[in-house]
Design a protein around this motif. Structure first.
Motif, PDB file in Angstrom:
ATOM      1  N   VAL A 225      86.238  43.166  -9.770  1.00 34.77           N
ATOM      2  CA  VAL A 225      86.972  41.812  -9.911  1.00 34.77           C
ATOM      3  C   VAL A 225      87.133  41.508  -8.344  1.00 34.77           C
ATOM      4  CG1 VAL A 225      89.210  41.072 -10.520  1.00 34.77           C
ATOM      5  CG2 VAL A 225      88.327  42.556 -11.746  1.00 34.77           C
ATOM      6  N   PHE A 226      87.000  40.158  -8.375  1.00 35.72           N
ATOM      7  CA  PHE A 226      87.136  39.270  -7.016  1.00 35.72           C
ATOM      8  C   PHE A 226      88.222  38.461  -6.903  1.00 35.72           C
ATOM      9  CE2 PHE A 226      82.730  40.951  -7.478  1.00 35.72           C
ATOM     10  CZ  PHE A 226      82.559  41.488  -6.360  1.00 35.72           C
ATOM     11  N   GLU A 227      89.034  38.222  -5.926  1.00 35.33           N
ATOM     12  CA  GLU A 227      90.121  37.331  -5.724  1.00 35.33           C
ATOM     13  C   GLU A 227      89.353  36.208  -5.082  1.00 35.33           C
ATOM     14  OE1 GLU A 227      94.264  36.731  -3.629  1.00 35.33           O
ATOM     15  OE2 GLU A 227      93.680  38.650  -4.359  1.00 35.33           O
ATOM     16  N   VAL A 228      89.527  34.812  -5.678  1.00 36.62           N
ATOM     17  CA  VAL A 228      88.855  33.708  -5.202  1.00 36.62           C
ATOM     18  C   VAL A 228      90.078  32.645  -4.772  1.00 36.62           C
ATOM     19  CG1 VAL A 228      86.803  33.987  -6.004  1.00 36.62           C
ATOM     20  CG2 VAL A 228      88.404  32.724  -7.372  1.00 36.62           C
ATOM     21  N   ALA A 229      89.979  31.683  -3.859  1.00 38.67           N
ATOM     22  CA  ALA A 229      90.846  30.638  -3.532  1.00 38.67           C
ATOM     23  C   ALA A 229      89.736  29.732  -2.917  1.00 38.67           C
ATOM     24  CB  ALA A 229      91.907  31.110  -2.675  1.00 38.67           C
TER      25      ALA A 229
ATOM     26  N   CYS B 143      84.301  28.664  -1.965  1.00 41.37           N
ATOM     27  CA  CYS B 143      84.799  29.927  -1.561  1.00 41.37           C
ATOM     28  C   CYS B 143      83.563  30.631  -1.860  1.00 41.37           C
ATOM     29  CB  CYS B 143      85.840  30.241  -2.427  1.00 41.37           C
ATOM     30  SG  CYS B 143      86.261  32.080  -2.270  1.00 41.37           S
TER      31      CYS B 143
ATOM     32  N   ARG C 120      92.676  29.102  -7.772  1.00 40.83           N
ATOM     33  CA  ARG C 120      92.741  30.312  -7.268  1.00 40.83           C
ATOM     34  C   ARG C 120      92.825  31.262  -8.426  1.00 40.83           C
ATOM     35  NH1 ARG C 120      95.572  31.127  -2.878  1.00 40.83           N
ATOM     36  NH2 ARG C 120      96.518  29.116  -2.700  1.00 40.83           N
ATOM     37  N   GLY C 121      92.237  32.651  -8.172  1.00 42.84           N
ATOM     38  CA  GLY C 121      92.244  33.400  -9.366  1.00 42.84           C
ATOM     39  C   GLY C 121      91.423  34.628  -9.008  1.00 42.84           C
ATOM     40  N   ASP C 122      91.486  35.512 -10.142  1.00 40.50           N
ATOM     41  CA  ASP C 122      90.721  36.647 -10.084  1.00 40.50           C
ATOM     42  C   ASP C 122      89.364  36.285 -10.993  1.00 40.50           C
ATOM     43  OD1 ASP C 122      92.488  38.072  -8.658  1.00 40.50           O
ATOM     44  OD2 ASP C 122      93.187  38.779 -10.259  1.00 40.50           O
TER      45      ASP C 122
END
Length: 185
Positions: free
Chosen positions: A166-170, A178, A147-149
């Motif tokens: 910036v994209f947030e992913v998990a 993802c 998880r992170g940006d």
């Protein structure tokens, strides 16, 4: 093969090796002109016409193989569940000649060995063609959530930033994936 393996097999010092010294060791149809030249020209602006310094040509060939293997392996991993992995077709070689092996006949690793190793890291982050456009893809084979940006930047050939986001992913653990569709402009 590595330069050291070529020196040993051909009995020619590295500083005297020439592209033509390998001609009789090329077993693929069409020889170097079909197998290497078009791609060396496209990716490195050089062909295998014998006018290029051997050391430069040899290194470009090894980088070409490393890049091709990396692209193939990461694309396969990024396309889950359609594809769940890849098998290494030719890990090592039986003689000192052209091949797609990752280790040469003396078991010396080629740059492609390290590129493939990296392509199979537990967590893979990349930009891949998915459907009609490009996507940020995270593949997670680790035991923990990834998880992170992620900062994605588009730059021109001089390194100037054209756009960034910036994209947030998990990505879930063990076979997690993802995908974030990237904007087209």
């Amino acid at each position: 093969p590595t330069v050291r393996s070529l020196e040993e097999a051909l009995g020619i010092p590295a500083n005297e090796l020439a592209i033509d010294d390998l001609a009789t060791r090329q077993r693929a149809w069409g020889g170097d002109e079909i197998q290497y030249a078009p791609y060396l020209e496209e990716w490195f602006a050089q062909g295998s016409d014998g006018q290029v310094d051997f050391e430069v040509w040899h290194w470009a060939c090894q980088l070409l193989q490393a890049r091709a293997m990396s692209i193939g392996c990461t694309w396969l991993r990024a396309n889950r569940p359609r594809c769940e992995g890849a098998l290494i077709w030719q890990l090592n070689d039986v003689w000192t000649g052209h091949s797609w092996s990752l280790l040469d006949v003396k078991h010396r690793p080629k740059p492609a060995y390290y590129a493939v190793q990296s392509a199979f890291d537990p967590v893979l982050l990349g930009i891949e063609p998915v459907g009609e456009g490009l996507s940020l893809v995270v593949v997670n084979d680790s035991t923990e959530v990834c998880r992170g940006d992620v900062l994605v930047r588009r730059v021109d050939f001089k390194g100037r930033e054209i756009a960034s986001e910036v994209f947030e992913v998990a990505a879930a653990p063990r076979r997690g994936r993802c995908e974030v569709k990237l904007p087209e402009d």
